[in-house]
Design a protein around this motif. Structure first.
Motif, PDB file in Angstrom:
ATOM      1  N   ARG A   1       0.863  -1.179   0.000  1.00  0.00           N
ATOM      2  CA  ARG A   1       0.000   0.000   0.000  1.00  0.00           C
ATOM      3  C   ARG A   1       0.895   1.222   0.000  1.00  0.00           C
ATOM      4  O   ARG A   1       2.012   1.187   0.504  1.00  0.00           O
ATOM      5  N   GLY A   2       0.350   2.321  -0.536  1.00  0.00           N
ATOM      6  CA  GLY A   2       1.083   3.580  -0.494  1.00  0.00           C
ATOM      7  C   GLY A   2       1.898   3.853  -1.743  1.00  0.00           C
ATOM      8  O   GLY A   2       1.923   3.062  -2.681  1.00  0.00           O
ATOM      9  N   CYS A   3       2.564   5.011  -1.724  1.00  0.00           N
ATOM     10  CA  CYS A   3       3.323   5.462  -2.891  1.00  0.00           C
ATOM     11  C   CYS A   3       4.423   6.424  -2.434  1.00  0.00           C
ATOM     12  O   CYS A   3       4.316   7.029  -1.368  1.00  0.00           O
ATOM     13  N   VAL A   4       5.458   6.549  -3.246  1.00  0.00           N
ATOM     14  CA  VAL A   4       6.541   7.490  -2.922  1.00  0.00           C
ATOM     15  C   VAL A   4       6.314   8.858  -3.568  1.00  0.00           C
ATOM     16  O   VAL A   4       7.018   9.815  -3.273  1.00  0.00           O
ATOM     17  N   ARG A   5       5.351   8.928  -4.477  1.00  0.00           N
ATOM     18  CA  ARG A   5       5.096  10.185  -5.195  1.00  0.00           C
ATOM     19  C   ARG A   5       4.065  11.023  -4.432  1.00  0.00           C
ATOM     20  O   ARG A   5       3.312  10.495  -3.622  1.00  0.00           O
ATOM     21  N   HIS A   6       4.029  12.301  -4.772  1.00  0.00           N
ATOM     22  CA  HIS A   6       2.969  13.161  -4.221  1.00  0.00           C
ATOM     23  C   HIS A   6       2.336  13.927  -5.371  1.00  0.00           C
ATOM     24  O   HIS A   6       2.368  15.149  -5.407  1.00  0.00           O
TER      25      HIS A   6
ATOM     26  N   LYS B   1      -7.414 -18.745 -11.187  1.00  0.00           N
ATOM     27  CA  LYS B   1      -6.594 -18.697 -12.406  1.00  0.00           C
ATOM     28  C   LYS B   1      -6.160 -17.253 -12.729  1.00  0.00           C
ATOM     29  O   LYS B   1      -5.132 -17.026 -13.337  1.00  0.00           O
ATOM     30  N   TYR B   2      -6.987 -16.288 -12.318  1.00  0.00           N
ATOM     31  CA  TYR B   2      -6.704 -14.878 -12.617  1.00  0.00           C
ATOM     32  C   TYR B   2      -6.650 -14.077 -11.323  1.00  0.00           C
ATOM     33  O   TYR B   2      -7.446 -14.297 -10.418  1.00  0.00           O
ATOM     34  N   LEU B   3      -5.714 -13.128 -11.288  1.00  0.00           N
ATOM     35  CA  LEU B   3      -5.696 -12.230 -10.131  1.00  0.00           C
ATOM     36  C   LEU B   3      -5.393 -10.806 -10.564  1.00  0.00           C
ATOM     37  O   LEU B   3      -4.659 -10.563 -11.520  1.00  0.00           O
ATOM     38  N   ARG B   4      -6.025  -9.887  -9.847  1.00  0.00           N
ATOM     39  CA  ARG B   4      -5.929  -8.467 -10.188  1.00  0.00           C
ATOM     40  C   ARG B   4      -5.186  -7.779  -9.054  1.00  0.00           C
ATOM     41  O   ARG B   4      -5.645  -7.742  -7.922  1.00  0.00           O
ATOM     42  N   LEU B   5      -4.028  -7.233  -9.387  1.00  0.00           N
ATOM     43  CA  LEU B   5      -3.205  -6.548  -8.395  1.00  0.00           C
ATOM     44  C   LEU B   5      -3.620  -5.080  -8.344  1.00  0.00           C
ATOM     45  O   LEU B   5      -3.651  -4.404  -9.371  1.00  0.00           O
ATOM     46  N   LEU B   6      -3.943  -4.578  -7.146  1.00  0.00           N
ATOM     47  CA  LEU B   6      -4.473  -3.220  -7.012  1.00  0.00           C
ATOM     48  C   LEU B   6      -3.433  -2.218  -6.495  1.00  0.00           C
ATOM     49  O   LEU B   6      -3.747  -1.055  -6.269  1.00  0.00           O
ATOM     50  N   ASP B   7      -2.189  -2.666  -6.300  1.00  0.00           N
ATOM     51  CA  ASP B   7      -1.148  -1.800  -5.741  1.00  0.00           C
ATOM     52  C   ASP B   7      -0.995  -0.511  -6.545  1.00  0.00           C
ATOM     53  O   ASP B   7      -0.921  -0.540  -7.771  1.00  0.00           O
ATOM     54  N   ALA B   8      -0.902   0.612  -5.828  1.00  0.00           N
ATOM     55  CA  ALA B   8      -0.773   1.924  -6.482  1.00  0.00           C
ATOM     56  C   ALA B   8       0.601   2.090  -7.131  1.00  0.00           C
ATOM     57  O   ALA B   8       0.732   2.712  -8.177  1.00  0.00           O
ATOM     58  N   ASN B   9       1.643   1.556  -6.483  1.00  0.00           N
ATOM     59  CA  ASN B   9       2.989   1.732  -7.052  1.00  0.00           C
ATOM     60  C   ASN B   9       3.918   0.606  -6.595  1.00  0.00           C
ATOM     61  O   ASN B   9       4.868   0.833  -5.833  1.00  0.00           O
ATOM     62  N   LEU B  10       3.655  -0.590  -7.092  1.00  0.00           N
ATOM     63  CA  LEU B  10       4.477  -1.759  -6.734  1.00  0.00           C
ATOM     64  C   LEU B  10       5.967  -1.510  -7.001  1.00  0.00           C
ATOM     65  O   LEU B  10       6.832  -1.915  -6.227  1.00  0.00           O
ATOM     66  N   THR B  11       6.234  -0.806  -8.090  1.00  0.00           N
ATOM     67  CA  THR B  11       7.619  -0.541  -8.511  1.00  0.00           C
ATOM     68  C   THR B  11       8.425   0.219  -7.469  1.00  0.00           C
ATOM     69  O   THR B  11       9.652   0.154  -7.465  1.00  0.00           O
ATOM     70  N   ALA B  12       7.722   0.963  -6.604  1.00  0.00           N
ATOM     71  CA  ALA B  12       8.435   1.802  -5.628  1.00  0.00           C
ATOM     72  C   ALA B  12       8.905   1.017  -4.409  1.00  0.00           C
ATOM     73  O   ALA B  12       9.708   1.512  -3.622  1.00  0.00           O
ATOM     74  N   HIS B  13       8.402  -0.193  -4.231  1.00  0.00           N
ATOM     75  CA  HIS B  13       8.803  -0.954  -3.042  1.00  0.00           C
ATOM     76  C   HIS B  13      10.203  -1.538  -3.243  1.00  0.00           C
ATOM     77  O   HIS B  13      10.510  -2.053  -4.321  1.00  0.00           O
TER      78      HIS B  13
ATOM     79  N   GLY C   1      -0.910   0.422 -12.936  1.00  0.00           N
ATOM     80  CA  GLY C   1       0.188   1.134 -13.592  1.00  0.00           C
ATOM     81  C   GLY C   1       1.486   1.016 -12.824  1.00  0.00           C
ATOM     82  O   GLY C   1       1.532   1.122 -11.598  1.00  0.00           O
ATOM     83  N   LEU C   2       2.570   0.804 -13.548  1.00  0.00           N
ATOM     84  CA  LEU C   2       3.907   0.701 -12.975  1.00  0.00           C
ATOM     85  C   LEU C   2       4.610   2.033 -13.214  1.00  0.00           C
ATOM     86  O   LEU C   2       4.423   2.661 -14.248  1.00  0.00           O
ATOM     87  N   ASP C   3       5.407   2.455 -12.267  1.00  0.00           N
ATOM     88  CA  ASP C   3       6.086   3.757 -12.334  1.00  0.00           C
ATOM     89  C   ASP C   3       7.334   3.615 -13.203  1.00  0.00           C
ATOM     90  O   ASP C   3       8.343   3.063 -12.771  1.00  0.00           O
ATOM     91  N   SER C   4       7.258   4.116 -14.422  1.00  0.00           N
ATOM     92  CA  SER C   4       8.360   3.867 -15.374  1.00  0.00           C
ATOM     93  C   SER C   4       9.668   4.533 -14.943  1.00  0.00           C
ATOM     94  O   SER C   4      10.744   4.135 -15.369  1.00  0.00           O
ATOM     95  N   ARG C   5       9.580   5.531 -14.040  1.00  0.00           N
ATOM     96  CA  ARG C   5      10.809   6.189 -13.562  1.00  0.00           C
ATOM     97  C   ARG C   5      11.614   5.255 -12.661  1.00  0.00           C
ATOM     98  O   ARG C   5      12.785   5.527 -12.367  1.00  0.00           O
ATOM     99  N   LEU C   6      10.979   4.168 -12.181  1.00  0.00           N
ATOM    100  CA  LEU C   6      11.639   3.273 -11.233  1.00  0.00           C
ATOM    101  C   LEU C   6      11.919   1.890 -11.838  1.00  0.00           C
ATOM    102  O   LEU C   6      12.313   0.972 -11.134  1.00  0.00           O
TER     103      LEU C   6
END
Length: 289
Positions: A104-109, A136-148, A170-175
């Protein structure tokens, strides 16, 4: 006494209500999903509203409210920890796929985003087994998995599941790193992977990561959300979507103000692939007039 779970909006089953439903049912309560008219037969109603613009006139005065769609959502109580970590009652929504958060959460503001206010700093939230049980299917709801810091570890957990995964937010392309790209290659994908280019001036920060992702993923499976109407000009909007098209990344326009004529038209032009591929914006716009 019946307890009702009332979902006012959102196209997906409501995760908070499914957790509340499971928690109450585990305690032996009578609980069911209801519509507006069935509120009268319930002793207690839990009403969830995600979007500000959804009509709320059909909600009982004494309903227990939750979700960012309520004007006073910051003052509403969050789910307590035990409910938050309860396996959701997917069956009440006839939901055949799993959904939930690893972080949960994000590094951006970002000023246009509710996540920093709602979720705070990035942190571990739950293990996959807490809300996935072999679907068989799962939906990931994380706001910014890439930031962890352990983003690659989470991807390994997802690929080990063998399930098809929708990275819905959405994945944070900057990370994005080469290690992240190697790990995501092993995950079975359900639908497109999403990233975002919201601020025109971020081009040099977002494009390198997008190119890495594009090259790691199956052809034509990277979509970039493009926010318009917040603080950009039509020229900047057009530049971003054409640049993405040229890079082999599919733009998807998000209008900040859905009542604005230009924003609605531009979003429709870009988001309908058959039109976007064949008609120039000035021709489409001319026709619209």
């Amino acid at each position: 006494a019946m307890i009702g779970l009332y979902q006012l909006d959102g196209k997906w089953p409501n995760l908070a209500l499914m957790k509340i439903g499971a928690y109450l049912r585990n305690r032996g309560e009578q609980v069911q999903r209801i519509g507006a008219l069935e509120q009268t037969i319930c002793e207690t109603v839990y009403a969830s509203k995600i979007f500000q613009f959804t009509d709320r006139s059909y909600v009982r005065e004494d309903a227990i409210r939750g979700g960012t769609g309520w004007p006073d959502w910051k003052g509403l109580p969050n789910l307590d920890d035990e409910i938050e970590h309860t396996y959701p009652a997917y069956d009440m929504w006839n939901c055949t796929w799993a959904m939930g958060f690893l972080t949960r959460g994000c590094v951006r503001h970002c000023p246009f985003c509710v996540v920093p206010d709602k979720e705070g700093r990035i942190r571990h939230h739950s293990h996959l087994s807490e809300w996935w049980n072999g679907q068989k299917y799962l939906r990931l709801l994380d706001a910014n998995l890439t930031a962890h810091p352990d983003a690659v570890g989470y991807l390994e957990e997802l690929s080990a599941s063998g399930a098809y995964v929708d990275f819905s937010q959405g994945l944070d392309s900057r990370l994005i790193t080469p290690e992240f790209c190697e790990a995501i290659k092993k995950v079975k994908l359900w639908g497109d992977v999403h990233t975002a280019w919201d601020l025109p001036e971020a081009e040099d920060r977002v494009l390198p990561g997008m190119r890495m992702l594009r090259d790691a993923l199956p052809k034509d499976s990277l979509t970039a959300y493009v926010l318009i109407g917040y603080n950009t000009t039509p020229e900047q909007d057009l530049y971003r979507v054409m640049k993405l098209k040229e890079e082999g990344i599919k733009p998807f326009v998000m209008a900040y103000d859905k009542t604005n004529r230009y924003q609605k038209d531009f979003a429709r032009w870009v988001n309908r692939k058959a039109i976007f591929e064949t008609v120039k914006w000035e021709d489409y716009r001319g026709r619209k007039r």
